[in-house]
Write an enzyme that holds these catalytic residues in place. Structure first.
Site, PDB file in Angstrom:
ATOM      1  N   TYR A 152      41.209  37.264  35.480  1.00 36.73           N
ATOM      2  CA  TYR A 152      41.005  36.913  34.587  1.00 36.73           C
ATOM      3  C   TYR A 152      41.717  37.824  33.053  1.00 36.73           C
ATOM      4  CZ  TYR A 152      37.110  40.447  36.436  1.00 36.73           C
ATOM      5  OH  TYR A 152      36.577  40.856  36.945  1.00 36.73           O
ATOM      6  N   GLU A 153      40.718  37.908  32.012  1.00 31.92           N
ATOM      7  CA  GLU A 153      41.040  38.103  30.525  1.00 31.92           C
ATOM      8  C   GLU A 153      42.206  37.731  30.806  1.00 31.92           C
ATOM      9  OE1 GLU A 153      37.798  39.493  29.150  1.00 31.92           O
ATOM     10  OE2 GLU A 153      39.531  39.156  27.295  1.00 31.92           O
TER      11      GLU A 153
END
Lengths: 596, 596
Positions: free
Chosen positions: A447-448
């Site tokens: 994620y990110e």
């Protein structure tokens, strides 16, 4: 049980990445080394005494959804309240809104400890930091006055709503719709997925930052706007009003971070109490400039995800080290050479292979820590300086961000997996806790911005900064440390000086080749080796930082020993990685046939 | 959903490791290539149609223990019955007892498919293979006549009871006690842990093979005996009698393979129906020679664990490939160069980083497959030959066993983790199934001798075979393939010939250094690089096998492309690994300070 490595953390901050020096130069106002120490010590206590004991039950119970309400694991809501009441949420917030305005590097260090204690708990407040950043930089005065104080104190929490089923790494496919209303507000309609702490029982209100598209917006990422959508509307007197038309539709059943609710959020399905369909939202910044607002907080958001990997790695190392010191099995050659220990059984740490695993874990963790803190420090100096100096540090922060996100999160997975291996069969039993660390860590490389995307960012957007000047200045700084190691002539460093110099030469060569490819518009060739390049870069920088730590306190043989291990062992990967970078796209393109 | 790669498996068996040639030479009796194909096809169907559909529910439900009885997930007991009634359990068993006596290599290939479909299900029957081996080789005629037919058919299942809380990798601390009785039977007392399928609802009886110590046994591993302890005593007419004094006390809560019950077994606590305390057992082989009996089945047991890693890797690769072909996100440079695809979004497989991950997964899986099958083939040829030829093949099997256990199980973890990464956020969601594969795979590098122990075995016990002759003969065989690649002058192989030759030179150098250290009794130095050596060896051998596959069918561009990718990319690790081997113990010993 996790023991906060306060001394190591302070050392990395002060001596390795240079906080001490910045304090001495007055770059952080009134902040003193003593205050930094005091904060680290208090954070360490809180992490050890309050958070860590609730990690395992949090994993076992997980977050639950019932009738749109999310219940976090037993004790977590109270834990959050104690945590924010102790002032931890306000650490970095703006002083005008009750924050302490402390450096990002210090916040990163403290956040490492929260994540070591429980990543599932720690990731919640991280989102609020992003919301504060965005609101402070781009929000209207009116919005700031309503929301900022409470977000800074942590009385309310923030969320980030980007992803949709058709829009993940590439946001151009975003479909959530925002309609203008005459009073200047907007109504939002759409579905967002993978929203961390999108709904929970920690705070009275939740402040969603949501990317959406206006009806007349240009196609693609240039038509995305950022909105603030509170769970409850806020009355003029600051008290909570009607429930907004936003709800948590479901939560995910994940591999790890079970205590952290990952929500699918529905905006505008008419289930609010506002009297009309559509979630009431307020624009942040300008229409169609939402992505720019997001980029404001991207550097620190990515850094904080890197810190998650780092925190888990540290926890995994400690757990494995404790076990390896206590578990007895077999007789090591060390023992066999010691006649007076004839009848004994070895602690498994004595076996070379176990020692090698533990050293790898510790060296990778230390390298990841230095890179992450260095990124935080660069973000800080980009803010406190002005003019050319600020530009230089901001570029450094930009350059280090993909390293600080990707490398520590890869290290988190690698070290947590080694941690299981050190435990043998016990590592596979959930009650031991080693397995949870791997399950938790596994999301962070995703994620990110996946780590593959970080590598693309590094090569395509960061290497070209100042026409290659940013990266070459950094490599020269690293080289100066390697030269110091050589000049020290310290036998304790073993072959470190040669190994570092060789890795730096490989880094320089790979960087030069990539810059040439970019200049020649050979994008495929540049991208083919991006992931290998990111790891090459990170391992080299990390080993240099460990060596810098070794130089800083020559009496600390353990630090020099670790630096030597890193240089002599971790860096053996580097030449192979360079070859992958140099290979370019031809091999990869040819190899694609194998996937047909 | 899993699709059995029957063609690839048959190709690896026949063309890469040489089964076809062995069949042509009549080494496997009546077995024909057509029959091999038919078996693979049928196994593939069973794995796809029967096992794979029950994998996910098996993970979700897990095994449960109630009042000493273990219930496996819904449908699994019936699945096992169908599986054994189709004859799959009898594949390798002795023909005198109803088995088909088919080659281990073929059994390994078939077992790969069971494990791809569901590792948690597949590991159950593996233990029975070990029990049959031990009983056939070392059991008395009386024991054989009672148990072998039913174990071969799978009507009853076998277990292996080695580990105790204080005796894991090192069995010298074993404490389970066996007392002699006048009728020639024994009574066992003690606790065993981590017993895979120690109790379940699949078969009417369970045949435990248990290591225990006689009261007058010598200390250490030379005082261990092997016993057969049935869950239910067997009457003279073959029907089941009294419940023996052995029970499942608890089952573990594990990271993965949830459907597979991992039991703590209690022997002799007086809860049986035999009228006295102590589990009734029968000696297998001679008293105090139990470890030798265990070693009989060690090679194949370790191979079958390697196959678990391989099976999971194949499943993870397929799942990721399917996803990467369907999931659309962003625009690749490939697409940008194709004007007629202006409005399109790329399938993520087009992105270089995703292609690189998938190719790495496929190449590692193919390499692991070849090594594992080659080990099975060597076991077979050691059995069918006689004299010098048998000795040579048995040594080859011994040499390859640590590689075949450790490398595919490491690959299973690595590939399953990459599989999650390819899926992005979806990979972390349990329903996707990618996370389960990593959770399942993570045990395989641990049990049946940790991979660290495999590395020690390789260096300390296998390199010295025939005074280094076994390993050098193998390396020369590999080198001949590399030479063929060079002689082919095929541009499609790219730089494979050079890469293979370089890796083989590194393997030769590292091997020579290790043999010198062993001759010089520098055990520490030999052990310090054992794990790096095992990987160096495996990567090199694996890449050579892939090249051999490429040479075997020049029309198959996909195989050559994969071989090239492996040689040009996976082998870039090798030089760094060699440096770790060469570094020896000095660096590691110095580095130990860092753990103080």
């Amino acid at each position: 049980m996790y023991k906060a490595p306060v001394e190591e953390i302070g050392f990395a901050l002060n001596k390795v990445v240079g906080l001490e020096d910045a304090l001495a130069r007055g770059l952080h106002g009134e902040l003193t080394p003593d205050l930094v120490d005091a904060i680290l010590i208090e954070a360490g206590k809180f992490a050890e005494d309050e958070i860590a004991p609730l990690a395992e039950t949090g994993d076992r119970e997980g977050a639950r959804l019932e009738d749109g309400a999310v219940t976090t694991p037993k004790g977590w809501a109270g834990l959050y309240t104690r945590w924010r009441e102790a002032g931890w949420n306000a650490l970095t917030g703006p002083e005008a809104h009750g924050g302490q305005g402390l450096p990002t590097a210090l916040s990163a260090a403290v956040t490492e400890m929260w994540n070591s204690a429980s990543m599932g708990f720690a990731i919640g407040p991280t989102l609020t930091i992003g919301a504060v950043d965005a609101l402070e930089t781009h929000g209207s005065q009116a919005l700031k006055s309503i929301y900022l104080d409470k977000l800074v104190s942590g009385e309310w929490m923030g969320t980030m709503n980007l992803t949709e089923p058709g829009a993940g790494s590439d946001l151009s496919g975003l479909r959530t719709r925002a309609e203008r209303r005459e009073d200047g507000t907007y109504r939002l309609f759409g579905q967002k997925i993978f929203i961390t702490y999108g709904e929970h029982d920690w705070t009275g209100n939740i402040v969603h930052l949501v990317l959406a598209r206006l009806p007349d917006a240009p196609a693609g990422v240039k038509g995305i706007s950022l909105f603030l959508v509170p769970k409850f509307l806020v009355k003029d007197d600051g008290s909570l009003g009607a429930r907004n038309d936003v709800k948590c539709h479901s939560i995910e059943h994940k591999m790890g971070i079970h205590g952290s609710p990952t929500c699918t959020m529905i905006y505008g399905d008419g289930t609010g109490e506002t009297g009309e369909a559509g979630a009431v939202g307020w624009l942040i910044g300008e229409e169609n400039r939402g992505l720019a607002c997001m980029f404001t907080m991207m550097n620190s958001a990515r850094l904080y995800v890197g810190i998650q990997g780092l925190g888990v790695a540290e926890a995994a190392f400690q757990k494995a080290l404790d076990y390896a010191r206590e578990r007895r099995q077999g007789r090591s050659t060390l023992l066999a050479k010691t006649p007076e220990r004839a009848g004994e059984v070895s602690a498994i740490i004595e076996h070379p292979d176990v020692a090698r695993m533990l050293l790898t874990m510790k060296a990778l963790t230390g390298a990841a820590r230095a890179i992450a803190y260095a990124c935080g420090h660069a973000i800080d100096l980009g803010r406190v300086h002005e003019g050319e100096e600020a530009r230089r540090w901001s570029e450094r922060a930009s350059l280090l961000t993909p390293l600080a996100k990707a490398f520590p999160t890869d290290v988190g997975v690698e070290v947590a997996s080694l941690g299981i291996q050190v435990h043998g069969g016990m590592g596979y039993i959930e009650e031991t806790g080693a397995a949870r660390l791997l399950r938790d860590a596994r999301i962070a490389p995703i994620y990110e911005g996946t780590n593959g995307i970080q590598a693309i960012d590094l090569v395509m957007r960061k290497l070209p900064l100042s026409d290659g000047g940013a990266v070459s200045a950094y490599i020269e700084e690293l080289s100066a440390v390697a030269e110091e190691v050589r000049a020290s002539n310290s036998p304790a460093f073993g072959a470190s000086a040669e190994a570092l110099a060789e890795a730096l030469a490989d880094l320089r060569e790979a960087t030069g080749v990539l810059l040439d490819r970019l200049r020649g518009k050979e994008t495929d060739a540049a991208l083919a080796g991006a992931t290998a390049y990111l790891r090459l870069f990170s391992l080299t920088a990390g080993a240099v930082y460990l060596a810098k730590g070794g130089l800083a306190e020559p009496a600390r043989e353990d630090r020099i020993a670790l630096a030597r291990f890193a240089a002599e062992n971790l860096l053996t990967e580097v030449t192979g990685l360079k070859r992958q970078v140099l290979a370019g796209a031809a091999g990869l393109d040819a190899a694609r046939r194998a996937l047909n």
